[in-house]
Design a protein around this motif. Structure first.
Motif, short mmCIF file in Angstrom:
data_model
loop_
_atom_site.label_atom_id
_atom_site.label_comp_id
_atom_site.label_asym_id
_atom_site.label_seq_id
_atom_site.Cartn_x
_atom_site.Cartn_y
_atom_site.Cartn_z
N MET A 1 0.83 -1.19 0.00
CA MET A 1 0.00 0.00 0.00
C MET A 1 0.87 1.25 0.00
O MET A 1 2.01 1.21 0.43
CB MET A 1 -0.90 0.00 1.22
CG MET A 1 -1.96 -1.05 1.18
SD MET A 1 -3.26 -0.62 2.32
CE MET A 1 -4.16 -2.12 2.22
N THR A 5 -2.33 5.93 2.06
CA THR A 5 -3.25 5.00 2.72
C THR A 5 -2.87 4.84 4.19
O THR A 5 -3.74 4.88 5.07
CB THR A 5 -3.22 3.63 2.02
OG1 THR A 5 -3.53 3.82 0.64
CG2 THR A 5 -4.20 2.67 2.64
N THR A 8 -3.60 8.03 6.17
CA THR A 8 -5.04 8.10 6.45
C THR A 8 -5.41 7.14 7.57
O THR A 8 -6.23 7.46 8.44
CB THR A 8 -5.84 7.78 5.17
OG1 THR A 8 -5.45 8.69 4.14
CG2 THR A 8 -7.34 7.90 5.40
#
Length: 185
Positions: A1, A5, A8
């Protein structure tokens, strides 16, 4: 990822993705800390502190990571561990004198280190591909003989001169940026 991401996930306190951050990154951080006078508990503390500092920074300002999240997190942990080792080294053994560093001060120092790193990486990206290549070998602590084997230069003297010129160019770029004086502590 990607880094966005994970940022967040930290911002929203997504426990599943935070667990993935631990799974993907903790072993590397633990290895570094254990190899540098620490233990498993030290690694857990530093890793947790790094995640908290990144999350706190996200609340203060919106930022993005231009490198891998794992590399960014590793650098934060490495800086925190080095600071911890310096504190341990400078600690006075006299029971009457106790030096305490507040969490706010610790957080501020980490923030400044991150900003310095971002400025350094930005300016490194402005160099020629040749300079980036030579400096990456230099920063990896390769000897000039090893650098000679990996490049097309004729002698170690030429490589030394090239490293010197590239470091000077990088230093000039960093010091020429208006943010440099604000970060100089």
């Amino acid at each position: 990822m990607d880094g966005k991401t994970f940022l967040t996930a930290l911002e929203k306190n997504n426990s599943k993705l935070i667990q993935q951050i631990y799974t993907e990154n903790f072993f590397t951080v633990k290895t570094f800390i254990v190899q540098n006078k620490g233990n498993h508990e030290d690694a857990e503390d530093i890793f947790q502190k790094a995640l908290l500092q990144i999350a706190a920074r996200l609340k203060r300002e919106n930022f993005e990571i231009k490198q891998s999240f794992g590399g960014f997190l590793y650098t934060v942990c490495k800086n925190l561990w080095r600071r911890e080792l310096n504190k341990r080294k400078n600690r006075v053994t006299n029971n009457e004198v106790v030096e305490q560093v507040s969490d706010e001060q610790e957080s501020a120092l980490s923030y400044i280190e991150l900003k310095k790193q971002e400025l350094f990486i930005e300016k490194l990206g402005m160099l020629s591909e040749n300079c980036k290549s030579i400096l990456s070998l230099f920063f990896a602590k390769l000897s000039y003989a090893e650098m000679l084997e990996r490049t097309e230069y004729n002698s170690e003297t030429v490589i030394r001169q090239r490293v010197f010129k590239c470091k000077k160019k990088l230093t000039d770029l960093v010091r020429g940026d208006h943010r440099y004086l604000k970060l100089k502590v």
